[in-house]
Design an enzyme around this catalytic site. Structure first.
Site, PDB file in Angstrom:
ATOM      1  CB  THR A  61      -0.906   0.019   1.247  1.00  0.00           C
ATOM      2  OG1 THR A  61      -1.667  -1.177   1.288  1.00  0.00           O
ATOM      3  CG2 THR A  61      -1.828   1.219   1.226  1.00  0.00           C
ATOM      4  CE  LYS A 121       1.022  -3.772   6.769  1.00  0.00           C
ATOM      5  NZ  LYS A 121       1.366  -3.016   5.530  1.00  0.00           N
ATOM      6  CE1 TYR A 127     -16.482  -1.381  -6.320  1.00  0.00           C
ATOM      7  CE2 TYR A 127     -16.308  -3.239  -7.821  1.00  0.00           C
ATOM      8  CZ  TYR A 127     -16.932  -2.076  -7.434  1.00  0.00           C
ATOM      9  OH  TYR A 127     -18.004  -1.607  -8.132  1.00  0.00           O
ATOM     10  NE  ARG A 162      -5.016   2.369   2.518  1.00  0.00           N
ATOM     11  CZ  ARG A 162      -4.398   3.244   1.732  1.00  0.00           C
ATOM     12  NH1 ARG A 162      -4.745   3.374   0.474  1.00  0.00           N
ATOM     13  NH2 ARG A 162      -3.435   4.005   2.203  1.00  0.00           N
ATOM     14  CB  ILE A 204       4.667  -4.702   7.865  1.00  0.00           C
ATOM     15  CG1 ILE A 204       5.128  -6.164   7.961  1.00  0.00           C
ATOM     16  CG2 ILE A 204       4.868  -4.178   6.440  1.00  0.00           C
ATOM     17  CD1 ILE A 204       4.399  -7.125   7.035  1.00  0.00           C
ATOM     18  CE1 TYR A 214      -2.168  -4.457   5.408  1.00  0.00           C
ATOM     19  CE2 TYR A 214      -1.677  -4.232   3.073  1.00  0.00           C
ATOM     20  CZ  TYR A 214      -1.911  -3.666   4.304  1.00  0.00           C
ATOM     21  OH  TYR A 214      -1.874  -2.296   4.438  1.00  0.00           O
TER      22      TYR A 214
END
Length: 292
Positions: free
Chosen positions: A46, A163, A109, A140, A204, A135
């Site tokens: 990202t 993560k 999405y 997001r 991270i 992740y």
């Protein structure tokens, strides 16, 4: 285990007009990270604004990263997609190039079910022998990977880490309890110490881009039992971390590196320059740390 401690999710520096990757600055940034003592580097995440890069640029970045790092720390590559076929193809490609590990975000999405997550990540794990860090970043993606789903996925030998960028500390604790062999990394700089205190394995980091020595030192102090020093560092970082996330990542951290003279990177739409008000706030915190 791919790494323990601090991995920086490194930005992708661009030219001033944003038209191309600035590999000269990139090389210096990697040197800065290695000098700062990071335990691994994550490319095309990202913070690397991978979604604004072409596939050819991504491949070139991975080749460049592997050559520049030259085995000094693990190179982890963001290979995720909301299209399982693409995620598999990315994984195979980066494995062939020589990556040490892969970072795979939950599909965004199209927002699949928890069953879809198990099948999506399971299919990727079957296609590559590289270790995979999952992740989870609901802010997001609009999709939260639940602890029981992580537990099911952790039975796959290729899936070695997570993560966790969900600020729900109870969820992190449940994952650590359910998956004792899974490496759990904080995906939020402000949660680094709390996650490690529960049994997590590091961070991270976005802040690592500008303060790799401090973020690495925070993790090192904790794992060496210097808990009071680690606590002092985490608390000292609160206003700086807040400034680094006052706008959408990676806008503030990329701006910070420009202000520090490390880069002169422009942005690619839909990412834009910071507002004057937020840049003023960021400058104040950078000055307080002696970074500008």
């Amino acid at each position: 285990m791919i790494f323990k401690g601090c991995a920086t999710a490194i930005i992708t520096p661009l030219t001033k007009d944003g038209s191309a990757v600035d590999f000269d600055s990139f090389k210096e940034l990697i040197k800065f990270q290695l000098k700062g003592g990071v335990d691994a580097l994550v490319f095309l995440g990202t913070t690397g604004a991978a979604s604004t890069l072409s596939m050819s640029e991504r491949e070139e970045i991975v080749r460049f990263a592997l050559t520049t790092v030259d085995g000094r720390v693990p190179v982890i590559v963001g290979a995720g997609s909301n299209n399982t076929k693409d995620a598999i193809e990315n994984s195979i490609k980066y494995q062939k190039l020589g990556a040490d590990g892969l970072l795979h975000v939950t599909p965004y999405y199209n927002k699949c079910t928890q069953k879809g997550l198990v099948e999506h990540f399971g299919s990727i794990a079957e296609a590559t022998t590289l270790p995979i860090i999952l992740y989870n970043v609901p802010e997001r993606t609009g999709l939260n990977m639940l602890p029981k789903t992580v537990e099911a996925l952790s039975r796959n030998k290729s899936i070695v880490g997570l993560k966790e960028a969900n600020s729900n500390i109870e969820q992190a604790a449940e994952i650590i309890k359910l998956c004792p062999k899974l490496m759990l990394y904080s995906g939020n700089d402000g949660m680094t110490l709390p996650i490690m205190s529960l049994g997590g394995n590091g961070v991270i980091s976005v802040a690592g881009n500008i303060i790799p020595d401090i973020m690495s030192g925070l993790c090192e102090d904790f794992f060496e039992g210097k808990y009071e020093q680690a606590q002092k560092t985490q608390l000292k970082l609160v206003p700086l971390i807040k400034a680094l996330f006052c706008e959408t990542n990676p806008i503030p951290v990329q701006t910070a590196l420009n202000l520090m003279g490390k880069t002169s990177s422009g942005f690619r739409l839909p990412l834009t320059d910071m507002s004057e008000e937020n840049e003023k706030l960021l400058k104040k915190e950078l000055k307080s740390f002696g970074l500008i």
